[in-house]
Design an enzyme around this catalytic site. Structure first.
Site, PDB file in Angstrom:
ATOM      1  N   VAL A  14       0.674  -1.250  -0.164  1.00 11.23           N
ATOM      2  CA  VAL A  14      -0.120   0.049  -0.147  1.00 11.23           C
ATOM      3  C   VAL A  14       0.994   1.180   0.078  1.00 11.23           C
ATOM      4  O   VAL A  14       0.610   2.365  -0.635  1.00 11.23           O
ATOM      5  CB  VAL A  14      -0.999  -0.048   1.231  1.00 11.23           C
ATOM      6  N   SER A  40      14.631  -1.500   6.747  1.00 10.15           N
ATOM      7  CA  SER A  40      14.330  -0.800   5.489  1.00 10.15           C
ATOM      8  C   SER A  40      15.181   0.422   5.195  1.00 10.15           C
ATOM      9  O   SER A  40      15.347   0.825   4.064  1.00 10.15           O
ATOM     10  CB  SER A  40      13.101  -0.712   5.148  1.00 10.15           C
ATOM     11  N   ARG A 101     -10.450   3.993  13.185  1.00 14.05           N
ATOM     12  CA  ARG A 101     -11.632   4.135  12.444  1.00 14.05           C
ATOM     13  C   ARG A 101     -12.760   4.383  13.108  1.00 14.05           C
ATOM     14  O   ARG A 101     -13.745   5.181  12.824  1.00 14.05           O
ATOM     15  CB  ARG A 101     -11.748   3.030  11.527  1.00 14.05           C
ATOM     16  N   CYS A 132     -10.876  -1.625   3.013  1.00 14.02           N
ATOM     17  CA  CYS A 132     -10.956  -1.619   1.550  1.00 14.02           C
ATOM     18  C   CYS A 132     -12.296  -2.282   1.140  1.00 14.02           C
ATOM     19  O   CYS A 132     -12.701  -1.707   0.271  1.00 14.02           O
ATOM     20  CB  CYS A 132      -9.703  -2.805   1.066  1.00 14.02           C
ATOM     21  N   GLN A 159     -12.683 -11.412  -1.705  1.00 14.40           N
ATOM     22  CA  GLN A 159     -11.583 -10.598  -1.468  1.00 14.40           C
ATOM     23  C   GLN A 159     -10.216 -11.080  -1.769  1.00 14.40           C
ATOM     24  O   GLN A 159      -9.792 -12.523  -1.611  1.00 14.40           O
ATOM     25  CB  GLN A 159     -11.510 -10.119   0.042  1.00 14.40           C
ATOM     26  N   GLY A 163      -5.110  -8.110  -0.015  1.00 15.84           N
ATOM     27  CA  GLY A 163      -5.820  -7.686   1.086  1.00 15.84           C
ATOM     28  C   GLY A 163      -4.990  -8.239   2.222  1.00 15.84           C
ATOM     29  O   GLY A 163      -5.188  -7.373   3.484  1.00 15.84           O
ATOM     30  N   LYS A 216     -16.353  -4.966  10.603  1.00 19.82           N
ATOM     31  CA  LYS A 216     -15.818  -3.693  10.358  1.00 19.82           C
ATOM     32  C   LYS A 216     -16.895  -3.069   9.181  1.00 19.82           C
ATOM     33  O   LYS A 216     -17.185  -1.683   8.992  1.00 19.82           O
ATOM     34  CB  LYS A 216     -14.517  -3.944   9.560  1.00 19.82           C
ATOM     35  N   HIS A 244     -10.972  -6.868  -5.261  1.00 17.95           N
ATOM     36  CA  HIS A 244     -11.959  -7.301  -4.578  1.00 17.95           C
ATOM     37  C   HIS A 244     -13.513  -7.227  -5.342  1.00 17.95           C
ATOM     38  O   HIS A 244     -13.565  -6.081  -5.907  1.00 17.95           O
ATOM     39  CB  HIS A 244     -12.147  -6.529  -3.202  1.00 17.95           C
TER      40      HIS A 244
END
Length: 341
Positions: A14, A40, A101, A132, A159, A163, A216, A244
């Site tokens: 993402v 990283s 959320r 998503c 999905q 994901g 969700k 999806h």
């Protein structure tokens, strides 16, 4: 003068997509930072197709002071540590994890659906990106809700493994290869074999028998659109790499025809109607990869309920379901509040 933007979790699926979309949409950045974990640090990643390379900075030492926006794609663990720090340093956080959320003082935003809700970001300096599967669904539902009033939705999702992140994509690839050459298949990321199979289980099980992914979709739809909407979800993982799909059955307060719904969806923001009622006259996940739209097909009346419709909804989950929606939130934030660029 443009924005200073940090992408946190920049080396993941993402995060990379966020960088690509920022470049693709020519978001007005004066400076862009790729931020990730210590393992990283120092690696270089592409800033989309601009030809520019970004050297990854260590989140543990990154100072958000003076940065305008931070797009977080780092998961709930790191986000819980670093998002409040960024927000406290004056940087607006747009978070892709599930952490904030359902917090009442954090806006949960899909720009085509509830743009006005973004005005509440000043309470915490944090904005949440929805799940998503929720994001593409509410883009499809909102114009129909405005016209006919949605009472109830039953959704079954199909999905893709992306994901579940890179591990999910790797597992589908490795299992598919193993089956072709006759090797033993051993599930690691998923609870059962995902190659040539479907798994009706995403996230943990709850006491009522539903999964957290299904929960969700219910609570996020109520927060984004309308708390009166009743919704039941069954979320299924399928052996598709990206994209999806959702089968939606919708019951409305007002009488509705398939033709009326098609006309509304044809003009709806973020929606692409492809519904030819012939062989191939619909969209599948493979065709939506890399596109920004939420595709709608198979719109038809459901005679088993009063004022019922069924439709098929497909979208690139790494884009509208995650990275694109986050960038669209940043664009909305800029237009309404920050006003740079």
């Amino acid at each position: 003068m443009g924005y200073r933007v940090a992408v946190v979790g920049a080396t993941g699926n993402v995060g990379r997509e966020m960088l690509s979309i920022l470049a693709e949409r020519e978001f007005p950045c004066d400076e862009i930072a790729a931020v990730a974990s210590s393992r990283s640090t120092g690696t270089e990643i592409d800033f989309g197709e601009t030809g520019k390379k970004l050297k990854v900075k260590n989140i543990e030492h990154f100072d958000f002071t003076g940065w305008d926006i931070a797009l977080f794609a780092a998961g709930s663990g790191p986000t819980k540590i670093y998002a409040p720090k960024a927000a406290a340093q004056g940087c607006v956080v747009i978070d892709n994890s599930s952490l904030y959320r359902m917090e009442p003082d954090v806006p949960l935003i899909v720009p085509e659906v509830n743009p006005d809700a973004i005005d509440g970001y000043t309470q915490r300096n944090i904005i949440a990106n929805p799940n998503c599967s929720t994001a593409q669904m509410v883009v499809a539902l909102k114009p129909l809700h405005d016209a006919f009033g949605i009472k109830r939705v039953v959704v079954s999702t199909y999905q893709s493994v992306s994901g579940a992140g890179k591990q999910g994509m790797d597992e589908l690839f490795e299992q598919s290869r193993a089956i072709f050459v006759g090797d033993q298949v051993e599930p690691k990321k998923f609870t059962k074999q995902i190659a040539f199979n479907v798994i009706p289980h995403i996230d943990v099980f709850l006491d009522d028998g539903s999964t957290k992914e299904e929960w969700k979709m219910v609570v996020e739809t109520k927060k984004i659109m309308d708390p009166k909407i009743k919704l039941h979800a069954t979320c299924v993982r399928v052996p598709v790499f990206v994209g999806h799909s959702e089968s939606l059955n919708i019951e409305f307060e007002k009488e509705v025809s398939a033709e009326e719904a098609q006309n509304i969806l044809r003009e709806a923001p973020g929606v692409m109607l492809v519904d030819k009622r012939e062989d191939g006259g619909y969209v599948t996940p493979v065709e939506c990869v890399g596109d920004s739209a939420t595709y709608i097909s198979r719109v038809r009346e459901d005679p088993t309920v009063e004022n019922g419709l069924a439709l098929w909804c497909v979208s690139d989950n790494l884009r509208k379901g995650a990275a694109l929606n986050a960038v669209q939130i940043a664009e909305l934030l800029g237009r309404r509040h920050l006003k740079k660029g």
